[in-house]
Design an enzyme around this catalytic site. Structure first.
Site, PDB file in Angstrom:
ATOM      1  N   HIS A 123     -68.490 -65.982  68.353  1.00  0.00           N
ATOM      2  CA  HIS A 123     -68.012 -65.057  69.386  1.00  0.00           C
ATOM      3  C   HIS A 123     -69.185 -64.154  69.750  1.00  0.00           C
ATOM      4  CE1 HIS A 123     -65.718 -61.970  71.348  1.00  0.00           C
ATOM      5  NE2 HIS A 123     -64.556 -62.451  70.981  1.00  0.00           N
TER       6      HIS A 123
ATOM      7  N   HIS B 263     -65.498 -54.875  62.991  1.00  0.00           N
ATOM      8  CA  HIS B 263     -66.810 -54.254  63.192  1.00  0.00           C
ATOM      9  C   HIS B 263     -66.743 -52.734  63.106  1.00  0.00           C
ATOM     10  CE1 HIS B 263     -64.937 -54.549  67.173  1.00  0.00           C
ATOM     11  NE2 HIS B 263     -65.714 -53.575  67.604  1.00  0.00           N
TER      12      HIS B 263
ATOM     13  N   GLU C 141     -65.828 -46.544  71.567  1.00  0.00           N
ATOM     14  CA  GLU C 141     -65.129 -47.490  72.436  1.00  0.00           C
ATOM     15  C   GLU C 141     -63.756 -46.959  72.823  1.00  0.00           C
ATOM     16  OE1 GLU C 141     -64.775 -51.138  70.285  1.00  0.00           O
ATOM     17  OE2 GLU C 141     -66.845 -51.103  69.599  1.00  0.00           O
TER      18      GLU C 141
ATOM     19  N   TYR D 120     -53.342 -57.942  74.842  1.00  0.00           N
ATOM     20  CA  TYR D 120     -54.729 -58.041  74.373  1.00  0.00           C
ATOM     21  C   TYR D 120     -54.761 -58.896  73.110  1.00  0.00           C
ATOM     22  CZ  TYR D 120     -59.262 -56.470  72.563  1.00  0.00           C
ATOM     23  OH  TYR D 120     -60.537 -56.424  72.069  1.00  0.00           O
TER      24      TYR D 120
ATOM     25  N   HIS E 185     -61.719 -46.165  69.454  1.00  0.00           N
ATOM     26  CA  HIS E 185     -62.396 -46.469  68.196  1.00  0.00           C
ATOM     27  C   HIS E 185     -63.742 -45.791  68.285  1.00  0.00           C
ATOM     28  CE1 HIS E 185     -59.449 -49.827  68.733  1.00  0.00           C
ATOM     29  NE2 HIS E 185     -59.071 -49.276  67.593  1.00  0.00           N
TER      30      HIS E 185
ATOM     31  N   HIS F 158     -62.842 -51.161  62.896  1.00  0.00           N
ATOM     32  CA  HIS F 158     -61.639 -51.665  63.558  1.00  0.00           C
ATOM     33  C   HIS F 158     -61.748 -53.171  63.743  1.00  0.00           C
ATOM     34  CE1 HIS F 158     -64.533 -50.477  66.645  1.00  0.00           C
ATOM     35  NE2 HIS F 158     -64.021 -51.401  67.428  1.00  0.00           N
TER      36      HIS F 158
HETATM   37 FE   LIG Z   1     -64.713 -52.550  69.038  1.00  0.00          FE
END
Ligand SMILES: [Fe+2]
Length: 455
Positions: free
Chosen positions: A306, A349, A355, A364, A379, A385
């Site tokens: 990803h 991460h 964010e 989502y 976040h 998160h």
């Molecule tokens: Fe994030």
């Protein structure tokens, strides 16, 4: 030149093809447009006497001496110069529109936060009074950082105009349509589109149908531009031709009017006796623009792993440190997922950037439940998160056939500056107290064997 036409009381330039009616395609172009034939001077900016008795005036969006590839300015030919559009100022309260620094000692900004959609009330709220600041970051006084807002609009501005000297506004509608009648033309905006209103641009906001709700990123710093594509090349992501800037439109209207100005985080009003939307013709590259998010062409993993979410950047506003944005505007829209042997949702991460996400439409993928359209999440800098347990299990055990991630459109305002919650976000907005519990049911799967415990 065809006859001009009328929209929302403004006389607008005509002669534009049906494909782009009322708008000119491109991002950062040097545009020229006139609502009356011959209003735009040919071959020069400042004639001794302008046609129609107009006044020539320059609106600068960058310092005069900014490098030429960054230099932005627009020449306006208007019924009155802008000095006639303000008088003496008085300060007014717009209590829910906050600016950075806004650090409330009683509010904890450290944490993972999520909000349900802020509901409409039965109050009559305009673009100004309906703005609800959720977070602030950086410092409006030094033109760094940003604020995020929710707008709840139930009433059109009437004989009232606004501009922000502090910021450009990135508007992300989630519900209802808005009309921005600006000095440089008219933008109609609906969910799944965005608009950028440059710093200093005067406008009025009208409601086109029912109540409107959406998100705003207020950028105190350098303007948004398109990110470099690097090895991706000249196409895909946000393409320049899909941005639209309005044609010239003006109103010649005498009416007692109020102009409100946001300047250094404070609001000021002034009274005039006419509409300030009186630019008959203009040319330049400093102008409002809208963009249809459904024209964004996402790039993604085609074999395994990803990529970083920066792959989905629509617009970026630099901070002065190369590659470290004051703000990135990032779009998570529907797309095909085809990566093999890969955990497909966003990985877990911690990020040096902060964010703030909003959901425009649908569901989502990292949070199947609880992140509703109109909702937001935060976040903050270096707060871990990632997917909740439901998303983790589905992605870990699902068959990895090509699959369409459909019915989804959310976005992120990502900034290098930590975001502080306003008192409204912490106390009045529908904060989900149990958001952090979404990671509770994640199990320890380490049992000392290479296979791990996947029961
Ligand atoms: Fe994030």
């Amino acid at each position: 030149m065809n006859e001009p036409n009328k929209i929302s009381g403004l006389t607008r330039a005509a002669g534009i093809s049906a494909l782009h009616e009322g708008y000119m395609p491109g991002f950062g172009n040097d545009f020229e447009t006139e609502a009356l034939p011959g209003a735009l001077p040919e071959g020069m900016n400042s004639p001794q006497r302008c046609a129609y008795g107009l006044y020539g005036e320059q609106l600068s969006g960058t310092a005069f001496t900014a490098p030429s590839h960054q230099n932005e300015r627009t020449w306006c030919y208007r019924i009155r110069p802008s000095v006639k559009h303000t008088g003496r100022f008085s300060k007014i309260d717009v209590p829910y529109w906050q600016s950075a620094p806004n650090v409330d000692p009683e509010v904890i900004s450290l944490g993972q936060y999520r909000w349900d959609p802020v509901p409409h009330s039965d109050q009559s709220l305009t673009w100004l009074t309906g703005m609800r600041t959720m977070t602030t970051a950086g410092d409006v006084y030094t033109q760094t950082g940003m604020a995020s807002h929710i707008y709840l609009v139930t009433a059109s501005m009437r004989d009232e105009y606004f501009y922000s000297a502090d910021s450009e506004l990135l508007v992300v509608p989630q519900e209802g349509r808005l009309r921005f009648c600006t000095e440089l033309g008219v933008i109609d905006l609906e969910p799944r589109e965005i608009a950028i209103l440059p710093r200093g641009l005067v406008y009025r906001v009208e409601l086109l149908d029912g109540p409107a709700r959406g998100f705003v990123c207020e950028n105190y710093g350098q303007k948004f531009h398109l990110p470099s594509r690097g090895p991706i090349g000249a196409n895909c992501m946000a393409n320049r031709r899909d941005f639209k800037t309005p044609v010239a439109a003006f109103e010649d209207r005498d009416a007692k009017s109020r102009v409100v100005i946001k300047w250094q985080g404070q609001f000021h009003e002034t009274s005039i006796d006419h509409s300030p939307l009186d630019v008959v013709a203009w040319h330049g590259n400093y102008a409002p623009v809208k963009y249809d998010l459904t024209t964004y062409c996402p790039i993604g993993a085609v074999l395994f792993d990803h990529p970083d979410p920066s792959i989905f950047t629509v617009l970026t506003a630099p901070s002065g440190v190369e590659g470290t944005a004051n703000i990135d505007f990032v779009l998570f829209r529907e797309r095909w997922m085809v990566a093999e042997n890969t955990f497909r949702p966003p990985w877990y991460h911690k990020n040096v950037m902060s964010e703030l996400m909003g959901n425009i439409h649908g569901q989502y993928d990292a949070k199947p439940q609880g992140f509703a359209p109109g909702g937001m999440s935060l976040h903050n800098m270096m707060l871990p998160h990632g997917p909740d347990n439901e998303a983790f299990e589905k992605a870990s055990f699902g068959e990895l056939r090509p699959g369409k991630l459909d019915d989804t459109m959310s976005f992120m305002f990502e900034t290098r500056f930590p975001q502080h919650l306003t008192r409204f976000a912490a106390r009045e907005a529908p904060l989900q107290d149990d958001y952090i519990d979404c990671w509770d049911s994640l199990k320890k799967r380490f049992d000392g064997t290479p296979e791990g415990n996947w029961d």
